[in-house]
Design a protein around this motif. Structure first.
Motif, mmCIF file in Angstrom:
data_model
loop_
_atom_site.group_PDB
_atom_site.id
_atom_site.type_symbol
_atom_site.label_atom_id
_atom_site.label_comp_id
_atom_site.label_asym_id
_atom_site.label_seq_id
_atom_site.Cartn_x
_atom_site.Cartn_y
_atom_site.Cartn_z
ATOM 1 N N SER A 8 10.429 16.305 41.878
ATOM 2 C CA SER A 8 11.827 17.392 40.545
ATOM 3 C C SER A 8 10.694 18.291 39.940
ATOM 4 O O SER A 8 10.795 18.862 38.840
ATOM 5 C CB SER A 8 11.839 16.393 39.545
ATOM 6 N N THR A 9 8.594 17.813 40.461
ATOM 7 C CA THR A 9 8.179 18.507 39.633
ATOM 8 C C THR A 9 8.520 19.718 39.126
ATOM 9 O O THR A 9 8.843 20.552 40.793
ATOM 10 C CB THR A 9 6.773 18.475 40.405
ATOM 11 N N ARG A 10 8.624 21.264 38.724
ATOM 12 C CA ARG A 10 8.636 22.028 38.599
ATOM 13 C C ARG A 10 7.341 23.206 38.451
ATOM 14 O O ARG A 10 6.056 22.319 37.995
ATOM 15 C CB ARG A 10 9.463 22.802 37.066
ATOM 16 N N ILE A 11 7.108 23.826 39.503
ATOM 17 C CA ILE A 11 5.557 25.562 39.616
ATOM 18 C C ILE A 11 6.629 25.989 38.717
ATOM 19 O O ILE A 11 6.619 26.523 38.564
ATOM 20 C CB ILE A 11 5.862 25.073 41.029
ATOM 21 N N ALA A 12 5.349 26.408 38.184
ATOM 22 C CA ALA A 12 5.008 27.919 37.543
ATOM 23 C C ALA A 12 3.976 28.728 38.124
ATOM 24 O O ALA A 12 2.515 28.220 38.155
ATOM 25 C CB ALA A 12 4.673 27.710 36.424
ATOM 26 N N VAL A 13 4.043 30.168 38.089
ATOM 27 C CA VAL A 13 2.902 30.622 38.501
ATOM 28 C C VAL A 13 2.505 31.496 36.908
ATOM 29 O O VAL A 13 3.297 32.800 36.115
ATOM 30 C CB VAL A 13 2.967 31.488 39.474
ATOM 31 N N VAL A 14 1.892 32.158 36.451
ATOM 32 C CA VAL A 14 0.581 32.636 35.148
ATOM 33 C C VAL A 14 -0.660 33.028 35.409
ATOM 34 O O VAL A 14 -0.646 33.387 36.286
ATOM 35 C CB VAL A 14 0.914 31.458 34.110
ATOM 36 N N THR A 15 0.555 35.352 35.327
ATOM 37 C CA THR A 15 -0.639 35.637 35.883
ATOM 38 C C THR A 15 -1.287 35.458 34.863
ATOM 39 O O THR A 15 -1.152 36.058 33.659
ATOM 40 C CB THR A 15 -0.241 36.870 35.855
ATOM 41 N N GLU A 31 1.014 20.714 29.669
ATOM 42 C CA GLU A 31 1.518 19.573 28.519
ATOM 43 C C GLU A 31 3.112 20.148 28.806
ATOM 44 O O GLU A 31 2.910 18.554 28.240
ATOM 45 C CB GLU A 31 1.350 20.532 26.983
ATOM 46 N N ASP A 32 3.547 20.368 29.160
ATOM 47 C CA ASP A 32 5.543 20.309 28.805
ATOM 48 C C ASP A 32 5.424 19.309 30.196
ATOM 49 O O ASP A 32 6.821 19.751 30.326
ATOM 50 C CB ASP A 32 6.485 21.311 28.825
ATOM 51 N N GLY A 33 4.448 19.460 31.416
ATOM 52 C CA GLY A 33 5.006 18.212 32.533
ATOM 53 C C GLY A 33 4.674 19.339 33.592
ATOM 54 O O GLY A 33 5.153 19.039 35.084
ATOM 55 N N LEU A 34 5.019 20.769 33.568
ATOM 56 C CA LEU A 34 4.656 21.581 34.310
ATOM 57 C C LEU A 34 3.374 21.767 35.257
ATOM 58 O O LEU A 34 2.035 20.975 35.249
ATOM 59 C CB LEU A 34 5.443 23.454 34.715
ATOM 60 N N THR A 35 2.797 21.659 36.310
ATOM 61 C CA THR A 35 2.297 22.454 37.735
ATOM 62 C C THR A 35 1.754 23.474 37.851
ATOM 63 O O THR A 35 2.977 24.711 38.099
ATOM 64 C CB THR A 35 2.826 21.496 38.647
ATOM 65 N N VAL A 36 0.546 24.090 37.234
ATOM 66 C CA VAL A 36 0.717 25.578 36.743
ATOM 67 C C VAL A 36 -1.035 25.784 37.420
ATOM 68 O O VAL A 36 -1.473 25.404 37.782
ATOM 69 C CB VAL A 36 -0.284 26.197 35.628
ATOM 70 N N VAL A 37 0.291 27.419 38.239
ATOM 71 C CA VAL A 37 -0.694 27.915 39.656
ATOM 72 C C VAL A 37 -0.934 29.222 38.734
ATOM 73 O O VAL A 37 0.057 30.096 37.992
ATOM 74 C CB VAL A 37 -0.048 28.595 40.866
ATOM 75 N N ALA A 38 -2.338 29.284 38.382
ATOM 76 C CA ALA A 38 -3.074 30.275 37.326
ATOM 77 C C ALA A 38 -3.542 31.516 38.281
ATOM 78 O O ALA A 38 -5.327 31.202 38.767
ATOM 79 C CB ALA A 38 -3.703 30.241 36.293
ATOM 80 N N GLY A 39 -3.249 32.480 37.667
ATOM 81 C CA GLY A 39 -4.275 33.399 38.390
ATOM 82 C C GLY A 39 -4.515 34.676 37.419
ATOM 83 O O GLY A 39 -4.815 34.722 36.441
#
Length: 261
Positions: A8-15, A31-39
């Protein structure tokens, strides 16, 4: 490479995640529990501290956004949230007549086409997971300024894109919303040669003595600039599903600047 996250882990991409608003968004989502991929074009120590998955990438070039998205898909197997935050501007001292095609193209490639390309690449996964897109536009999309003519035009296009995507893909479960900040207190305002120094010079003051007067000088009725964390809080809200029927909306956080527009 096999996916690193499952379940159920949510994945975010941030540019545009290296500093300012983008960095604040990465931190808030994590901090809200998402796994963040940062570009980011430059992966700073602060960004490394915010997420272990930061990719150094030039988002102004045609294959940059797709490369970031593919990195997220390869590492995590899907994308639930795309935050199109990266932006660029060209502000020549001579104004519009000094703004050549190359400067216009740079601004549109980084501010608008990066969002088009990232969204296009992420859309199959976003639709499959009934995800969300959040575009970071600007109050200048509706309140253009001569010194920001290229960025104002690019941000207006970005705001329009969000509404078009929201209408086209709503029936397939995708939510697309836009956040339009006014002036935000980042190092842009305190850096040498930046707009803060320019305004201070016009007032005959030193920048360090002028910071408290900045909101009044740029017409912010609340008397203060927004903090990056305020923009990030709105992203977290839109990503959370707590306002699940909000799509095609534009949330303005500008201290009241657009009161008469």
């Amino acid at each position: 490479m096999p996916p690193m996250t499952t379940g159920s882990t949510r994945i975010a991409v941030v540019t545009g995640a290296g500093r300012g608003i983008g960095l604040a968004i990465v931190r808030a989502l994590a901090e809200d529990g998402l796994t963040v991929v940062a570009g980011s074009r430059t992966v700073s120590d602060a960004l490394k501290d915010a997420t272990p998955d930061a990719l150094e990438v030039d988002l102004a070039i045609p294959d940059g956004p797709a490369r970031l998205v593919q990195h997220a898909l390869d590492r995590h197997g899907g994308i639930d949230l795309l935050v199109n935050n990266v932006a660029g501007t060209s502000t020549p001292a001579g104004g519009f007549l000094q703004l050549e095609d190359e400067a216009w193209l740079h601004t549109f490639n980084l501010t608008f086409m990066s969002a088009v390309r990232a969204t296009r690449a992420a859309l199959p996964s976003l639709l499959d997971r009934r995800g969300a897109v959040v575009n970071i536009s600007s109050v200048n999309a509706k309140l253009p300024q001569p010194r920001l003519v290229a960025q104002s035009a690019a941000k207006a296009a970005l705001s329009n894109l969000g509404k078009a995507l929201a209408e086209e893909f709503a029936a397939r479960g995708l939510r697309v919303n836009t956040i339009s900040p006014g002036p935000v207190w980042t190092d842009l305002w305190t850096s040498p040669g930046g707009p803060g120094e320019m305004l201070a010079r016009r007032a005959g003051a030193r920048l360090e003595d002028f910071t408290e007067q900045l909101p009044e000088a740029i017409g912010v009725p609340t008397g203060r600039l927004a903090d990056p964390e305020e923009i990030a809080a709105l992203v977290v809200l839109l990503a959370s599903g707590r306002v699940a029927n909000m799509s095609g909306s534009e949330l303005v956080i500008d201290g009241g600047m657009l009161r008469s527009v």
